[in-house]
Design an enzyme around this catalytic site. Structure first.
Site, PDB file in Angstrom:
ATOM      1  N   LYS A   1     -11.513  17.203 -54.113  1.00 10.94           N
ATOM      2  CA  LYS A   1     -11.517  15.798 -53.691  1.00 10.94           C
ATOM      3  C   LYS A   1     -10.249  15.464 -52.896  1.00 10.94           C
ATOM      4  CE  LYS A   1     -14.317  13.059 -55.178  1.00 10.94           C
ATOM      5  NZ  LYS A   1     -15.598  12.564 -54.594  1.00 10.94           N
TER       6      LYS A   1
ATOM      7  N   SER B   1     -13.222   8.519 -54.353  1.00 14.06           N
ATOM      8  CA  SER B   1     -12.492   9.675 -54.861  1.00 14.06           C
ATOM      9  C   SER B   1     -12.173   9.498 -56.346  1.00 14.06           C
ATOM     10  CB  SER B   1     -11.220   9.883 -54.028  1.00 14.06           C
ATOM     11  OG  SER B   1     -10.613  11.118 -54.338  1.00 14.06           O
TER      12      SER B   1
ATOM     13  N   THR C   1      -7.790  16.324 -74.670  1.00 12.38           N
ATOM     14  CA  THR C   1      -7.086  17.435 -74.031  1.00 12.38           C
ATOM     15  C   THR C   1      -5.697  17.623 -74.633  1.00 12.38           C
ATOM     16  OG1 THR C   1      -8.245  16.823 -72.004  1.00 12.38           O
ATOM     17  CG2 THR C   1      -6.428  18.379 -71.789  1.00 12.38           C
TER      18      THR C   1
ATOM     19  N   ASP D   1     -31.295  14.287 -55.977  1.00 12.02           N
ATOM     20  CA  ASP D   1     -31.993  14.264 -57.261  1.00 12.02           C
ATOM     21  C   ASP D   1     -33.243  13.406 -57.137  1.00 12.02           C
ATOM     22  OD1 ASP D   1     -32.859  13.898 -59.880  1.00 12.02           O
ATOM     23  OD2 ASP D   1     -30.825  13.786 -60.707  1.00 12.02           O
TER      24      ASP D   1
ATOM     25  N   LYS E   1     -18.673  16.168 -60.036  1.00 12.74           N
ATOM     26  CA  LYS E   1     -17.603  15.416 -60.689  1.00 12.74           C
ATOM     27  C   LYS E   1     -17.100  16.017 -61.995  1.00 12.74           C
ATOM     28  CE  LYS E   1     -19.350  11.045 -58.781  1.00 12.74           C
ATOM     29  NZ  LYS E   1     -20.630  11.455 -58.221  1.00 12.74           N
TER      30      LYS E   1
ATOM     31  N   ARG F   1     -22.452   8.035 -66.357  1.00 11.32           N
ATOM     32  CA  ARG F   1     -22.976   9.353 -66.697  1.00 11.32           C
ATOM     33  C   ARG F   1     -21.857  10.385 -66.670  1.00 11.32           C
ATOM     34  NH1 ARG F   1     -28.249  10.832 -63.292  1.00 11.32           N
ATOM     35  NH2 ARG F   1     -26.710  10.808 -61.627  1.00 11.32           N
TER      36      ARG F   1
ATOM     37  N   SER G   1     -29.824  10.807 -52.133  1.00  8.94           N
ATOM     38  CA  SER G   1     -29.528  11.622 -53.307  1.00  8.94           C
ATOM     39  C   SER G   1     -30.313  12.925 -53.225  1.00  8.94           C
ATOM     40  CB  SER G   1     -29.908  10.870 -54.585  1.00  8.94           C
ATOM     41  OG  SER G   1     -29.724  11.683 -55.728  1.00  8.94           O
TER      42      SER G   1
ATOM     43  N   LYS H   1      -7.995  12.210 -60.293  1.00  3.06           N
ATOM     44  CA  LYS H   1      -7.669  13.624 -60.551  1.00  3.06           C
ATOM     45  C   LYS H   1      -7.063  14.322 -59.334  1.00  3.06           C
ATOM     46  CE  LYS H   1     -11.038  14.180 -64.253  1.00  3.06           C
ATOM     47  NZ  LYS H   1     -11.446  12.773 -64.310  1.00  3.06           N
TER      48      LYS H   1
END
Length: 234
Positions: A156, A141, A208, A42, A102, A188, A40, A144
């Site tokens: 992606k 993946s 949306t 992070d 993401k 998250r 990662s 979307k």
């Protein structure tokens, strides 16, 4: 699910500190794999995952027994860094590539960064895997990519096409697969916590479009999808 197919495997999970990645790591540790490497960019998330594993190690005797037979390693690094990708994929049998940008809105505003991470980053970790003789490569993946309209979806989609059509795998006999997710409940950045927050504050839930469909699954379902994909990949 029986995880015998992971026995004695050295496994790398990129983006392994995210909601799905960390849940997957906990599941992998309980298998009879040899090593789990978590990569990662992070640092704080790596620290938090390490603490969570140590806490479970102390209070759960079954988990303690699993940890005594398995090892975990934490790698600070970014899939944008080719040299680091080559380092972390050495002596690895299975790569689960979850690292990505993401968020649709942020990716839309930062298209170059989204492409750099989601496309070039995927190429980097995949090419490093080929070079180091990794036998199985799974790319995580998103739904979307279907009729992709956003930068995130398109990035992606490009990454998917690159992996599936890669010519290197024919020579190296590498197994590859792609698994797509919808919204994972409680993860998250998922929309569910946002809806819950709006309800608690007595605000309207913003969507949306009123006719838009959202496909949701639990973290456990997502992790099991990953494991099934690994088991059946060709």
């Amino acid at each position: 699910m029986q995880l015998n197919f992971l026995k004695n495997k050295n496994i790398l999970v990129t983006g392994g500190t995210g909601s799905i990645g960390s849940a997957l790591v906990f599941k992998l540790i309980k298998s009879k794999c040899n090593v789990v490497r978590v990569m990662s960019n992070d640092e704080n998330s790596l620290f938090e995952l390490s603490n969570a594993i140590n806490e479970k190690f102390l209070i759960d005797i079954n988990f303690k027994n699993a940890m005594e037979n398995n090892k975990i390693r934490f790698f600070l690094g970014d899939v944008r860094d080719r040299a680091r990708c080559r380092e972390v994929t050495r002596n690895v049998d299975l790569v689960i590539h979850a690292a990505a940008l993401k968020h649709v809105g942020i990716s839309e505003y930062n298209p170059k960064e989204a492409m750099q991470t989601n496309v070039q980053g995927t190429k980097n970790i995949f090419q490093a895997s080929v070079k180091n003789g990794v036998s199985n490569f799974l790319f995580i993946s998103t739904d979307k990519v279907v009729n992709a309209k956003t930068i995130m979806g398109k990035s992606k989609q490009l990454a998917e096409k690159y992996i599936i059509n890669a010519k290197q795998i024919n020579k190296k006999k590498m197994k590859v697969a792609v698994v797509r997710f919808g919204n994972v409940l409680g993860s998250r950045g998922s929309v569910i916590p946002k809806f819950i927050s709006s309800i608690k504050k007595n605000r309207k839930i913003l969507v949306t479009h009123e006719k838009m469909a959202r496909f949701v699954m639990s973290t456990e379902q997502a992790v099991n999808s990953i494991l099934k994909s690994i088991k059946h990949m060709k």
